[in-house]
Design an enzyme around this catalytic site. Structure first.
Site, PDB file in Angstrom:
ATOM      1  N   CYS A  38      32.349  46.270  14.521  1.00 51.43           N
ATOM      2  CA  CYS A  38      31.411  45.176  14.260  1.00 51.43           C
ATOM      3  C   CYS A  38      30.010  45.596  14.654  1.00 51.43           C
ATOM      4  O   CYS A  38      29.795  46.160  15.722  1.00 51.43           O
ATOM      5  CB  CYS A  38      31.744  43.958  15.139  1.00 51.43           C
TER       6      CYS A  38
ATOM      7  N   CYS B  50      31.287  40.345  18.470  1.00 54.96           N
ATOM      8  CA  CYS B  50      32.497  41.172  18.555  1.00 54.96           C
ATOM      9  C   CYS B  50      33.213  40.918  19.875  1.00 54.96           C
ATOM     10  O   CYS B  50      34.439  40.785  19.901  1.00 54.96           O
ATOM     11  CB  CYS B  50      32.110  42.642  18.424  1.00 54.96           C
TER      12      CYS B  50
ATOM     13  N   CYS C 133      37.398  45.948  12.251  1.00 52.79           N
ATOM     14  CA  CYS C 133      36.721  46.420  13.449  1.00 52.79           C
ATOM     15  C   CYS C 133      37.747  46.952  14.441  1.00 52.79           C
ATOM     16  O   CYS C 133      38.768  46.324  14.700  1.00 52.79           O
ATOM     17  CB  CYS C 133      35.935  45.282  14.092  1.00 52.79           C
TER      18      CYS C 133
ATOM     19  N   GLY D 183       7.796  32.096   1.487  1.00 53.73           N
ATOM     20  CA  GLY D 183       7.870  33.379   0.793  1.00 53.73           C
ATOM     21  C   GLY D 183       6.530  34.052   0.577  1.00 53.73           C
ATOM     22  O   GLY D 183       6.475  35.225   0.193  1.00 53.73           O
TER      23      GLY D 183
ATOM     24  N   CYS E 133      37.839  44.369  17.690  1.00 54.28           N
ATOM     25  CA  CYS E 133      38.314  42.988  17.633  1.00 54.28           C
ATOM     26  C   CYS E 133      39.124  42.709  16.377  1.00 54.28           C
ATOM     27  O   CYS E 133      39.559  41.582  16.180  1.00 54.28           O
ATOM     28  CB  CYS E 133      37.125  42.024  17.696  1.00 54.28           C
TER      29      CYS E 133
END
Lengths: 342, 393, 185
Positions: free
Chosen positions: A288, A294, A264, A54, A267
């Site tokens: 997607c 997808c 979506c 970080g 799909c």
């Protein structure tokens, strides 16, 4: 090298650079384009960033044939990592086919002789702009994220030196106050992408402009995440199995994006990050964002996101806000009180 | 379809590049040669070299031609090329006193040792469009000048006069008593005196190189000068102007502005002698500012500017910013971090233009938030209306 | 680097990946592409932009011949090569500052053997937890005295300041970044 010689091999763009490479083979450039000196600088900074999760490690970022802001940090990281045995995937806003992703991929294939793929489960290294793939990554994969703005505290102070002092002393009160003021003013935390997270309970980190949807994937993952900023010349990392917690309040829990029960249109998935498109006849449809996944879902609607793992770990909540999120990643994401009936 | 990502393989990239190239070659005129750009547009190529951070006039001319005159694009080409060059040595410090000056003016004094040499300048000419250039005969107006064969003189820098009198504050004096701006002086880790944040040891004689070492603030003055020298000309000019305009206390007097050929020497790898390998055309300026940091030992604050080529406004702007940053303060041009963050042309050009990249994922996230906020506000209003209705019942 | 059997491009790339795997998963053991592993690490990381302390003449010469050696004392160096345990001197290495913790040193120990997930080893056994480790992980290091391991733990006790440790045998290495909690058993 005289001016005359040099003039004939100046790379104007990735295109012309690669023309030169095609002509002379790799003789004109070092393996993976970067010279070894540059790779050492990038590699040292990567190792330090892994050792201090970080924390933004400064590194001497080089100019690349792509413009600053277009992934020069990510490219330096990828080209310092890649070897001929690797398989490389590059996505931009979730798509392998975007122009910038294609450009970066070309640079790697020609100068580093690597295989490429659009399959997230086949890639050993994935360079990405602003998305984490839907499929759960495994412990031998590295995700390199392109970072435009390196410091979450930039929202509250433009000065890097002041912010580095805050990070030094874990003094994040200004950020908390800003979030509180959000709620007072708007009733919500209005931060969208680039949602600030605490890493290993020590450093406040900017996860790059990934959507909130992707933020829970950083916590206790199996894979390594590297965050590379070329223009701002900083490298940071989240190792595997590291705690990453988005900032939130008890009564304003962290929320991911929801899509109003949309699925979506390709799909039919209801558990992937979708983006909306306005059609020519004024309709709003969703698709997607992870185009490669997808395609897989269109062929096999039951495909789990961890289909290639033994452990059926889920990444990402359902799109329908009415469906409770039962994934193993805390915190609960449907705690938002929208004040109405869903 | 509405907003969709630019989806394509290499074919579309290639076509876009070809369209760009078409703009350069589409007309009826003959292609301009690199030599023509080098000889006739030298101020443009000098700007590209200055912002590109590499002195190579022919390469700069090529870059300018390729970029169709866009200085940011040309500087970018040069920077990217420079990145690939192997660095094998550093020169000893170049002494501006060895410069063969073709122009040197000193606003500080009416007359100076060596004289006021106007050189090539249009400063005093009226800015009238010269339509005769459309029928360019390329006649040399100096063709029948009686020029003697002497080389341009080496001139003593005017500021040395002031320095000899002890009137100029030397920035090196600050190094001794710079207090760290970090407040981790409470740390008791032994041997930890990271004040300048350079990462190289304090005894390292090599100059700080921002292309090799990342800058953290407070930054050493050599790093700041390097970034200003490589800075985008417009940014350096605008920020320098802000000081003059009132956003600061730097209204300098220029000691001098000089342009000439600066010999570049290296240490011969075998004999160890200093040998000249080339010369670069540079513009140098030094300024003094009547701002006295110590009342009991009043000295001028001082600024230095040096750029490739003849872009005088950039050299002067650089010296103003050098002085402003040393003086420090709240105004934008006096804030080292602000100036250095924004003055780099390749960074600013890249990041501003990156906004053209697809951002639909982040935008989806933003849409989600604004809708959530609006839903919450609408629900609150709905509740109020509902409450009002029930109260009246 | 070819003089010491290290291909300057291919071997350093593979060694770097080994280091990434080791640092990301502290306590796991990984083979290096060339041996000895400590030379591989130095050949990968050291050039004149960082200062290096080593008493090993082979690697010193190899680096110096390529203009890649900037020497410094042990307490001032960015990269420290410990061919033998430091007798606690690891606690005096550069540990960076609070604002710039990454300026803390990296120390590469030459050790004899690394035994991962060891239950009953006679060698110094370390119990590790923290980033990169699911719960805990054990690593036994032959050639690192328990006292040195305790010193390492102390050198890493002022997180985020601290030193990052690589332990290297003839053919393999493991890493102990400063982020780990280290217990000597």
């Amino acid at each position: 090298m005289t001016d005359r010689q040099a003039a004939s091999s100046t790379p104007d763009s990735v295109d012309a650079l690669l023309d030169g490479v095609d002509a002379d083979g790799l003789a004109g450039y070092n393996y993976a384009y970067l010279d070894e000196h540059t790779k050492r600088e990038v590699r040292r900074s990567i190792l330090k960033s892994i050792a201090i999760p970080g924390h933004q490690v400064p590194f001497a970022s080089r100019e690349m044939p792509l413009a600053r802001g277009w992934g020069t940090g990510g490219i330096q990281a990828s080209l310092s990592l890649l070897g001929p045995d690797d398989t490389f995937k590059v996505i931009d806003q979730g798509s392998d086919e975007s122009v910038n992703a294609a450009n970066i991929r070309r640079l790697a294939t020609t100068t580093a002789d690597v295989a490429t793929t659009s399959d997230a489960t086949e890639a050993s290294i994935i360079q990405t702009r602003h998305r984490i793939p839907e499929e759960v990554l495994s412990d031998d994969q590295i995700l390199v994220l392109q970072v435009p703005i390196t410091d979450a505290l930039r929202r509250v102070d433009g000065s890097d030196s002041a912010n580095r002092r805050r990070h030094a002393h874990k003094n994040y009160s200004k950020m908390w106050v800003a979030l509180y003021e959000n709620i007072v003013e708007y009733g919500e935390i209005k931060l969208s992408a680039r949602y600030p997270v605490m890493v290993a309970d020590r450093y406040l980190m900017d996860p790059s402009p990934i959507p909130r949807w992707d933020v829970p994937k950083l916590d206790d993952a199996d894979n390594l995440f590297l965050f590379a900023a070329g223009r701002e010349a900083r490298m940071y990392a989240v190792p595997p199995h590291t705690s990453v917690t988005p900032l939130a309040f008890e009564d304003r829990e962290f929320q991911v994006e929801r899509f109003d029960a949309a699925a979506c249109r390709h799909c039919d998935s209801t558990d992937t990050f979708l983006t909306e498109v306005e059609t020519d006849d004024g309709e709003r449809v969703f698709a997607c964002n992870d185009t490669a996944f997808c395609e897989k879902r269109a062929a096999n609607p039951e495909l789990a996101k961890a289909h290639h793992h033994d452990d059926p770990k889920a990444w990402g909540p359902p799109t329908d806000p009415a469906v409770p999120y039962g994934g193993d990643t805390p915190p609960s994401t449907n705690g938002a009180d929208l004040g109405g009936d869903d | 379809m509405g907003y969709v990502a630019v989806e394509a393989g290499e074919e579309v990239i290639k076509r876009a590049e070809e369209l760009f190239e078409k703009q350069r070659v589409d007309g009826d005129t003959e292609p301009i040669s690199v030599e023509q750009v080098d000889e006739q547009l030298s101020r443009l190529t000098a700007q590209a070299m200055s912002e590109g951070g590499v002195y190579a006039p022919r390469l700069a001319a090529l870059a300018v031609k390729q970029a169709q005159g866009d200085t940011a694009e040309a500087a970018f080409l040069l920077r990217a090329y420079r990145s690939t060059l192997e660095r094998w040595d550093e020169t000893p410090p170049a002494d501006p006193a060895t410069m063969e000056a073709t122009r040197r003016v000193s606003p500080a004094y009416k007359d100076v040792p060596g004289g006021q040499i106007l050189g090539a300048t249009k400063d005093y000419t009226q800015r009238l469009l010269d339509f005769e250039l459309t029928d360019d005969t390329a006649a040399d107006p100096t063709a029948d000048w009686d020029i003697d064969g002497e080389k341009p003189p080496n001139l003593q820098n005017v500021l040395e006069v002031l320095r000899d009198e002890g009137l100029v504050h030397e920035p090196e004096d600050d190094a001794a008593d710079t207090a760290t701006e970090d407040d981790d002086t409470a740390d008791t880790v032994p041997g930890d005196d990271d004040t300048a944040g350079t990462g190289t040891g304090n005894n390292d004689p090599s100059p700080f190189d921002t292309t090799r070492e990342p800058i953290t603030f407070p930054a050493p003055r050599p790093a700041i000068l390097q970034e200003l020298a490589r800075g985008e000309t417009g940014a350096v000019t605008a920020l320098g102007y802000s000081e003059l305009r009132g956003y600061g206390q730097v209204h300098p007097t220029l000691g001098e502005v000089r342009t000439g050929n600066l010999p570049v020497t290296i240490e011969h790898p075998y004999t160890g002698d200093e040998v000249q390998v080339t010369s670069t055309e540079v513009t140098e300026t030094e300024c003094v500012v009547p701002v006295y940091e110590k009342a009991d030992d009043a000295q001028f604050a001082f600024g230095y500017g040096l750029v490739y080529g003849r872009t005088e406004r950039k050299a002067i702007g650089m010296s103003i910013l050098d002085a402003a940053i040393q003086l420090d303060g709240d105004e934008p041009a006096q804030n080292a971090e602000f100036v250095i963050d924004i003055v780099d042309g390749i960074d600013s050009f890249g990041f501003i233009e990156h906004l053209k990249l697809p951002h639909y994922v982040t935008f989806q996230s933003i849409l989600d938030r604004i809708r959530a906020i609006r839903d919450r506000a609408a629900a609150a209003t709905g509740d109020e209306e509902h409450a009002a209705v029930t109260a009246d019942d | 680097m070819r003089a010491i059997g290290v291909d300057p491009v291919a071997d350093t790339q593979q060694c770097f990946r080994t280091l990434v795997a080791a640092m990301s998963r502290p306590g796991t053991v990984h083979e290096t592409p060339t041996s000895p592993a400590d030379h591989a690490v130095l050949a990968t990381l050291v050039d004149h932009e960082v200062s290096c302390y080593t008493t090993d003449e082979t690697i010193k010469t190899a680096l110096a011949n390529e203009g890649r050696l900037t020497e410094a004392s042990m307490t001032a160096a960015d990269i420290v090569h410990a061919t033998t345990p430091t007798d606690g001197a690891v606690e005096t290495l550069r540990s960076g500052s609070l604002t710039e913790p990454s300026e803390g040193a990296t120390i590469v120990y030459r050790v004899t053997e690394l035994i991962p997930e060891s239950a009953n080893s006679s060698a110094t056994t370390l119990s590790l937890s923290g980033p990169g480790i699911k719960d805990t992980r054990t690593l036994a290091v032959e050639g690192l005295p328990a006292s040195e391991a305790t010193s390492i733990s102390r050198a890493q006790s002022e997180y985020p300041q601290g030193v990052d440790v690589i332990v290297a045998t003839e053919t393999a290495l493991a890493a102990l970044p400063r982020s780990v909690e280290l217990e000597v058993q």
